[in-house]
Design an enzyme around this catalytic site. Structure first.
Site, PDB file in Angstrom:
ATOM      1  N   HIS A 169       0.153   0.929  16.003  1.00 24.63           N
ATOM      2  CA  HIS A 169       1.315   1.206  15.162  1.00 24.63           C
ATOM      3  C   HIS A 169       2.629   0.941  15.893  1.00 24.63           C
ATOM      4  O   HIS A 169       3.681   1.298  15.386  1.00 24.63           O
ATOM      5  CB  HIS A 169       1.305   2.660  14.699  1.00 24.63           C
ATOM      6  CG  HIS A 169       0.271   2.973  13.658  1.00 24.63           C
ATOM      7  ND1 HIS A 169      -1.066   2.846  13.891  1.00 24.63           N
ATOM      8  CD2 HIS A 169       0.385   3.403  12.372  1.00 24.63           C
ATOM      9  CE1 HIS A 169      -1.735   3.206  12.798  1.00 24.63           C
ATOM     10  NE2 HIS A 169      -0.872   3.530  11.861  1.00 24.63           N
TER      11      HIS A 169
ATOM     12  N   PHE B  38       2.342  -1.275   8.488  1.00 19.85           N
ATOM     13  CA  PHE B  38       2.770  -1.330   9.881  1.00 19.85           C
ATOM     14  C   PHE B  38       2.541  -2.744  10.359  1.00 19.85           C
ATOM     15  O   PHE B  38       1.648  -3.432   9.869  1.00 19.85           O
ATOM     16  CB  PHE B  38       1.933  -0.386  10.765  1.00 19.85           C
ATOM     17  CG  PHE B  38       2.257   1.063  10.590  1.00 19.85           C
ATOM     18  CD1 PHE B  38       3.187   1.691  11.409  1.00 19.85           C
ATOM     19  CD2 PHE B  38       1.625   1.804   9.606  1.00 19.85           C
ATOM     20  CE1 PHE B  38       3.475   3.051  11.241  1.00 19.85           C
ATOM     21  CE2 PHE B  38       1.911   3.148   9.430  1.00 19.85           C
ATOM     22  CZ  PHE B  38       2.840   3.771  10.255  1.00 19.85           C
TER      23      PHE B  38
ATOM     24  N   GLU C 242      -4.764  -6.198   2.946  1.00 14.96           N
ATOM     25  CA  GLU C 242      -3.578  -6.919   3.401  1.00 14.96           C
ATOM     26  C   GLU C 242      -3.627  -8.404   3.061  1.00 14.96           C
ATOM     27  O   GLU C 242      -2.611  -9.009   2.697  1.00 14.96           O
ATOM     28  CB  GLU C 242      -3.390  -6.755   4.912  1.00 14.96           C
ATOM     29  CG  GLU C 242      -2.837  -5.405   5.340  1.00 14.96           C
ATOM     30  CD  GLU C 242      -3.897  -4.313   5.377  1.00 14.96           C
ATOM     31  OE1 GLU C 242      -5.110  -4.653   5.332  1.00 14.96           O
ATOM     32  OE2 GLU C 242      -3.535  -3.128   5.456  1.00 14.96           O
TER      33      GLU C 242
ATOM     34  N   GLU D  89       0.849  -1.190   0.000  1.00 20.54           N
ATOM     35  CA  GLU D  89       0.000   0.000   0.000  1.00 20.54           C
ATOM     36  C   GLU D  89       0.886   1.242   0.000  1.00 20.54           C
ATOM     37  O   GLU D  89       1.746   1.383   0.869  1.00 20.54           O
ATOM     38  CB  GLU D  89      -0.905  -0.016   1.239  1.00 20.54           C
ATOM     39  CG  GLU D  89      -1.889  -1.187   1.213  1.00 20.54           C
ATOM     40  CD  GLU D  89      -2.411  -1.559   2.594  1.00 20.54           C
ATOM     41  OE1 GLU D  89      -2.091  -0.859   3.574  1.00 20.54           O
ATOM     42  OE2 GLU D  89      -3.136  -2.562   2.686  1.00 20.54           O
TER      43      GLU D  89
END
Lengths: 364, 326
Positions: free
Chosen positions: B129, B83, B60, B29
């Site tokens: 994150h 992440f 994903e 992405e």
């Protein structure tokens, strides 16, 4: 104010009705290519004979849990017959008819369900994916294969099959999305056999068709009678041509019926009526093709009897081969983990070979 | 020779491999024109085109699944999870397919892919994150898990990961993405996987760590040196398979070991290292093995994140505990 910004329709195609009559207009040429149809019929019969035997092997303790393909033979053989060797098949776990056409051996199918990884090292095209149990993940592997072919400018198509149940999963929808975004040479087949183990199609969602999920992602999508080999064959050829010529992916919903339990570990009597199954038998794929061949004068009882005997013989030979396969050897637990065995596994391999009996107890 | 940060070394390694191996593609992405949210793929699409450096839809599962499909058909995909907090949907594909494809097909198919992800805390990022969940992958047979801790090792280990014929999860400690620069020759030379890197020789205690925690651990070693204590510092680098031999060899010399990691304590790789020491290094030990790790709590949002992560002081506390009993 409002305006209609999108409209779609899903067509259902059937050319050979349950009674074995050709119906409708514009019947594809394959409907009268009897040499081919006879070959397909023979493979469908072999597939069914094999399936019956596999269940018998499981019931007598000679095979592990097995997923039957009973009722799916027309759709499966049509998939196998229309694909080219260089195309890539990413099956779920019961597409034996397609795989037999592509050169996978019956003994290899049995080896896999008989608890032996060697079954996945099959004789079909070496680039084909192995059986895929986690549901719908294979759709993305096929999309990835299609991406590889597209990037390398190869005229190859990836084909994947998902169930009606699997069409609920994100993997399937993400594959549609990706195929649409990148115009991938991909054919996604929803093998709608009406049951996701015990959950019927009616409880999976309220969409009129599952094919329209393809439309939502931007792919041409149709529905065919999955028990009609003529319709399945026609739809596959159309989708494969389109993909091979760089026009992108398609979705085909093949309407069929799971005449068997989900697997040999399942008992469908717990959740569905016999009456429904009886009705489904009236639409099953072998009988209608046989009727069509007979009424066309290219098939008779004598040929049928010879075919049945031949199928039994072939299946029995495959069973012999399967039963003679033997134990793979403890080292094979380690030897295919990596191209080169890392140091930690070397140590574990050494220990395993020292501490384990050469074969598990009770292995014959 | 370029003076590069860790993240620039990642870019340089990707560029080298894209240049020298046509089967390599980078996908993820925002990896294209945007160069990745951390700029790890900066300039690559402009240089190699959108057929080699591919922006994907935001999905994903698709990135993982398609990478596996491509890898099985002769490509070498290097996929980016933006992440580590977004890597979890990919685990299904990594566990059920990437990790076992070679084994279950008896070598007929294999899966030479790399899944890259920035991980770890300390950059004041939003929720999800900042976690360090490398052990999830390390536990899975069939996966390699590699974590660089310097620009040089990022370059050399990433090259090795891409060239490896089996799947590698390559986790990049984002807190030290731009911590410092070092000379990284762009010579295409890979560094060995599956081995620990001894960053500092010592004789009194072995400090074992990886990723961003290398920084605090080396600082702790400096502080200890001022007190006359000689600490050996090992960067594990490949946390699976674990190079137990190097760690035990070090402990045979020092007799003491403290393991430092950002990941939560229970079931972390520190537990595995301690178990290996208990199994094969027990008689070398003069003192119990200590772990300095993240707590078994949810990773806090950023006001408290530095409290969660091992600090130099916490490392020194553990070292002192070990030294006190021996």
């Amino acid at each position: 104010m409002s305006s209609n910004v999108a409209a779609f329709n899903i067509n259902h195609y059937q050319f050979l009705d349950p009674a074995g009559n050709l119906v409708g207009n514009n019947q594809p040429a394959i409907a009268r290519e009897f040499d081919k149809l006879v070959d397909y019929y023979k493979l469908m019969t072999l597939t069914r004979t094999f399936d019956k035997k596999a269940i018998a092997l499981q019931r007598t303790g000679k095979l592990g849990t097995y997923a039957s393909c009973l009722g799916h033979e027309a759709a499966q053989v049509a998939i196998g017959a229309t694909m080219r060797e260089e195309d890539c098949f990413a099956p779920m776990y019961r597409e034996y008819g397609a795989q037999l056409y592509r050169g996978v051996k019956m003994s290899e199918i049995l080896a896999y369900w008989g608890g032996d990884e060697r079954g996945n090292d099959f004789s079909g095209p070496q680039h084909d994916f192995a059986w895929c149990v986690p549901i719908a993940t294979q759709c993305l592997h096929a999309a990835g294969a299609a991406m590889a072919y597209k990037l390398r400018n190869e005229k190859r198509v990836a084909v994947s099959v998902v169930g009606d149940g699997g069409s609920s999963k994100g993997d399937f929808l993400e594959a549609i999305n990706a195929a649409s975004a990148w115009k991938l040479p991909l054919v996604l087949i929803i093998m709608n056999n009406q049951w996701a183990i015990s959950v019927p199609r009616s409880k999976q969602n309220t969409a009129q068709t599952l094919a329209q999920k393809g439309i939502a992602g931007g792919l041409p999508s149709i529905q065919v009678d999955g028990n009609d080999i003529v319709a399945c064959h026609w739809a596959m050829e159309k989708a494969l041509d389109r993909a091979r010529n760089g026009l992108g992916a398609s979705v085909i919903e093949m309407i069929t019926y799971r005449l068997s339990d989900h697997t040999t570990a399942d008992d469908a009597r717990r959740y569905r009526d016999n009456e429904e199954v009886d009705q489904a038998w009236a639409r099953e794929p072998l009988l209608r093709l046989r009727s069509w061949l007979e009424s066309s004068g290219v098939w008779d009882d004598e040929q049928q009897q010879a075919l049945e005997a031949d199928c039994v013989e072939q299946v029995n030979a495959a069973v012999e081969e399967y039963l003679a396969l033997g134990y793979p050897g403890n080292e094979s637990m380690f030897d295919y983990m990596f191209a080169e065995l890392p140091h930690d596994l070397q140590a574990q391999r050494e220990q395993a070979l020292k501490e384990l009996p050469a074969q598990p107890e009770g292995h014959h | 020779m370029a003076n590069l940060t860790l993240v620039e070394a990642v870019t340089q390694a990707l560029a080298w491999e894209l240049e020298h191996d046509d089967s390599v593609v980078v996908l993820g992405e925002d990896v294209g024109i945007n160069g990745g949210v951390f700029r790890a793929t900066n300039g690559l699409q402009q240089r190699f085109g959108d057929q080699r450096v591919i922006d994907t839809p935001l999905a994903e599962v698709m990135i993982a699944g398609m990478s596996i499909g491509m890898a099985a058909q002769g490509m070498k995909p290097v996929a980016e999870a933006q992440f580590m907090g977004f890597i979890y949907p990919m685990i299904d594909h990594m566990v059920c397919h990437a990790a076992r494809m070679r084994h279950r097909t008896r070598g007929r198919l294999h899966c030479p892919m790399v899944l890259r992800a920035p991980f770890g805390g300390g950059i004041h990022a939003p929720e999800h994150h900042s976690e360090s969940t490398e052990t999830l992958f390390a536990h899975i047979p069939g996966l390699r898990v590699v974590i660089p801790s310097s620009p040089l090792r990022a370059y050399g280990l990433l090259l090795a990961a891409i060239r490896d014929p089996d799947p590698v999860v390559f986790l990049e400690p984002k807190r030290i993405y731009r911590q410092y620069k070092e000379e990284v020759p762009d010579d295409g030379e890979e560094l060995p996987l599956d081995v620990c890197y001894v960053l500092r020789d010592g004789s009194d205690i072995t400090l074992v760590t990886w990723g961003a925690m290398v920084k605090e651990t080396l600082q702790a070693a400096d502080a200890l040196a001022e007190q006359g204590i000689s600490a050996e510092v090992i960067d594990v680098a490949t946390i699976k398979p674990l190079d137990t031999a190097t760690i035990i060899e070090s402990v045979a010399k020092t007799g003491r070991c403290v393991i430092v990691h950002e990941a939560a304590r229970t079931g972390g790789m520190g537990a595995e290292i301690a178990a290996q020491l208990a199994d094969a290094g027990l008689w070398h030990l003069h003192a119990p093995v200590k772990r300095v790790a993240g707590y078994d709590t949810v990773m806090p949002l950023y006001k408290m994140e530095m409290q969660y992560m091992p600090s130099v002081q916490r490392i020194l506390n553990a070292v002192n505990e070990v030294l006190e009993v021996s």
